[in-house]
Write a protein that holds these residues in place. Sequence first.
Motif, PDB file in Angstrom:
ATOM      1  N   LYS A 166       0.832  -1.210   0.000  1.00  0.00           N
ATOM      2  CA  LYS A 166       0.000   0.000   0.000  1.00  0.00           C
ATOM      3  C   LYS A 166       0.864   1.258   0.000  1.00  0.00           C
ATOM      4  O   LYS A 166       0.602   2.216  -0.739  1.00  0.00           O
ATOM      5  N   LEU A 167       1.928   1.243   0.789  1.00  0.00           N
ATOM      6  CA  LEU A 167       2.800   2.417   0.869  1.00  0.00           C
ATOM      7  C   LEU A 167       3.611   2.597  -0.405  1.00  0.00           C
ATOM      8  O   LEU A 167       3.883   3.734  -0.809  1.00  0.00           O
ATOM      9  N   VAL A 168       4.008   1.507  -1.039  1.00  0.00           N
ATOM     10  CA  VAL A 168       4.710   1.608  -2.323  1.00  0.00           C
ATOM     11  C   VAL A 168       3.823   2.325  -3.337  1.00  0.00           C
ATOM     12  O   VAL A 168       4.275   3.231  -4.058  1.00  0.00           O
ATOM     13  N   ALA A 169       2.561   1.932  -3.417  1.00  0.00           N
ATOM     14  CA  ALA A 169       1.647   2.549  -4.378  1.00  0.00           C
ATOM     15  C   ALA A 169       1.417   4.019  -4.056  1.00  0.00           C
ATOM     16  O   ALA A 169       1.443   4.882  -4.945  1.00  0.00           O
ATOM     17  N   ALA A 170       1.207   4.337  -2.774  1.00  0.00           N
ATOM     18  CA  ALA A 170       0.965   5.723  -2.382  1.00  0.00           C
ATOM     19  C   ALA A 170       2.192   6.588  -2.654  1.00  0.00           C
ATOM     20  O   ALA A 170       2.077   7.724  -3.135  1.00  0.00           O
ATOM     21  N   ALA A 171       3.374   6.067  -2.352  1.00  0.00           N
ATOM     22  CA  ALA A 171       4.603   6.825  -2.572  1.00  0.00           C
ATOM     23  C   ALA A 171       4.842   7.065  -4.056  1.00  0.00           C
ATOM     24  O   ALA A 171       5.223   8.166  -4.469  1.00  0.00           O
ATOM     25  N   ALA A 172       4.625   6.033  -4.874  1.00  0.00           N
ATOM     26  CA  ALA A 172       4.830   6.181  -6.313  1.00  0.00           C
ATOM     27  C   ALA A 172       3.856   7.183  -6.913  1.00  0.00           C
ATOM     28  O   ALA A 172       4.209   7.954  -7.810  1.00  0.00           O
ATOM     29  N   ALA A 173       2.631   7.190  -6.411  1.00  0.00           N
ATOM     30  CA  ALA A 173       1.612   8.093  -6.947  1.00  0.00           C
ATOM     31  C   ALA A 173       1.968   9.560  -6.726  1.00  0.00           C
ATOM     32  O   ALA A 173       1.610  10.422  -7.538  1.00  0.00           O
ATOM     33  N   TYR A 174       2.685   9.841  -5.640  1.00  0.00           N
ATOM     34  CA  TYR A 174       2.983  11.237  -5.297  1.00  0.00           C
ATOM     35  C   TYR A 174       4.479  11.544  -5.308  1.00  0.00           C
ATOM     36  O   TYR A 174       4.921  12.541  -4.731  1.00  0.00           O
ATOM     37  N   ASP A 175       5.274  10.696  -5.965  1.00  0.00           N
ATOM     38  CA  ASP A 175       6.702  10.938  -6.148  1.00  0.00           C
ATOM     39  C   ASP A 175       7.412  11.125  -4.809  1.00  0.00           C
ATOM     40  O   ASP A 175       8.232  12.032  -4.637  1.00  0.00           O
ATOM     41  N   VAL A 176       7.072  10.278  -3.865  1.00  0.00           N
ATOM     42  CA  VAL A 176       7.708  10.264  -2.548  1.00  0.00           C
ATOM     43  C   VAL A 176       8.653   9.073  -2.491  1.00  0.00           C
ATOM     44  O   VAL A 176       8.272   7.964  -2.859  1.00  0.00           O
ATOM     45  N   GLN A 177       9.882   9.288  -2.056  1.00  0.00           N
ATOM     46  CA  GLN A 177      10.792   8.148  -1.922  1.00  0.00           C
ATOM     47  C   GLN A 177      10.504   7.433  -0.618  1.00  0.00           C
ATOM     48  O   GLN A 177      10.451   8.036   0.455  1.00  0.00           O
ATOM     49  N   LEU A 178      10.340   6.119  -0.703  1.00  0.00           N
ATOM     50  CA  LEU A 178       9.950   5.323   0.453  1.00  0.00           C
ATOM     51  C   LEU A 178      11.128   4.528   1.009  1.00  0.00           C
ATOM     52  O   LEU A 178      11.837   3.848   0.264  1.00  0.00           O
ATOM     53  N   PHE A 179      11.315   4.622   2.326  1.00  0.00           N
ATOM     54  CA  PHE A 179      12.310   3.824   3.044  1.00  0.00           C
ATOM     55  C   PHE A 179      11.607   2.689   3.779  1.00  0.00           C
ATOM     56  O   PHE A 179      10.508   2.863   4.301  1.00  0.00           O
ATOM     57  N   ASP A 180      12.279   1.546   3.844  1.00  0.00           N
ATOM     58  CA  ASP A 180      11.739   0.449   4.634  1.00  0.00           C
ATOM     59  C   ASP A 180      12.172   0.600   6.088  1.00  0.00           C
ATOM     60  O   ASP A 180      13.118   1.325   6.419  1.00  0.00           O
ATOM     61  N   THR A 181      11.479  -0.117   6.942  1.00  0.00           N
ATOM     62  CA  THR A 181      11.732  -0.080   8.377  1.00  0.00           C
ATOM     63  C   THR A 181      13.125  -0.604   8.710  1.00  0.00           C
ATOM     64  O   THR A 181      13.648  -1.474   7.996  1.00  0.00           O
ATOM     65  N   PRO A 182      13.762  -0.113   9.764  1.00  0.00           N
ATOM     66  CA  PRO A 182      15.076  -0.656  10.139  1.00  0.00           C
ATOM     67  C   PRO A 182      14.984  -2.125  10.552  1.00  0.00           C
ATOM     68  O   PRO A 182      13.949  -2.591  11.025  1.00  0.00           O
TER      69      PRO A 182
END
Length: 270
Positions: A166-182
């Motif tokens: 879900k976060l991958v799709a939301a980030a891609a839609a708004y050109d946000v770079q997504l980091f995974d959890t530590p």
Amino acid sequence: MTYYRSQLFVPGNREDRFEKACQAGADLVCIDLEDAVGPSEKDAARESVLNWLSRTEHRNVSLRINGLDTEVGEKDIAALSKSGLTLPFVMIPKVASKEQLDSLSKRLPEKLGPFFAIIESALGLINAEEIFSHPRVSVGMYGAIDYAGEVDCDLAWETHLFARCKLVAAAAAYDVQLFDTPHIHVRDLADCEATTLQAKALGIHARSAIHPAQIERIHSALMPTDDEISYAQRVVAAYEEANGNVVLLDGKFIEEPVVKRARRVLTYIS
């Protein structure tokens, strides 16, 4: 757009580690005023961090403030707003709504930098699209540990597949770079690398770290293989030779979406 691979957290009450963190090889360093600092030390840590940031020449270092709905978070915001700093980002924990960021944006001048929004609650996940649509959010992160604590689930990879997708799709839609959890098991570097590869397969191309030893493994997982680089080069060359028209390569159609992915692979060696 600058693509980051890694970010290293360092406790805000350990100024002796700040410079070491900057030399650890991470693309970004985040000095943490939230989870890493106990209640009795937060005021002193805030003062120390802001003073250090005002003196540092490192341009890839910023900080995580405390929660927006906490008294200590209010103190962080007030101090930041008067600091005169220019930062690569301000990390905001436990973001639950776009309205929170609207309010925060009015209090923190644009000069301070963009927002790094952490999604780590059920409400935050539900509202992820709106949160990532905020004009000051340029980077985001999935906070699986806090999310698991709230919804009472385990930390197994499969448990968090929906949230990551879900976060991958939301980030891609708004050109946000997504980091995974530590990766919380700092000595299990093999699993850190393996789970980073799993996140990469989903479309998460960056990861946060809580120990310097994790950085090399994260970078190794995110670095394309020689075969991936070679294929990407051939894809771009074939597409350009065809003047942007659909072209066959190794019996497969090559069109813009495939070329876009190939060009991203090549950013790692440029």
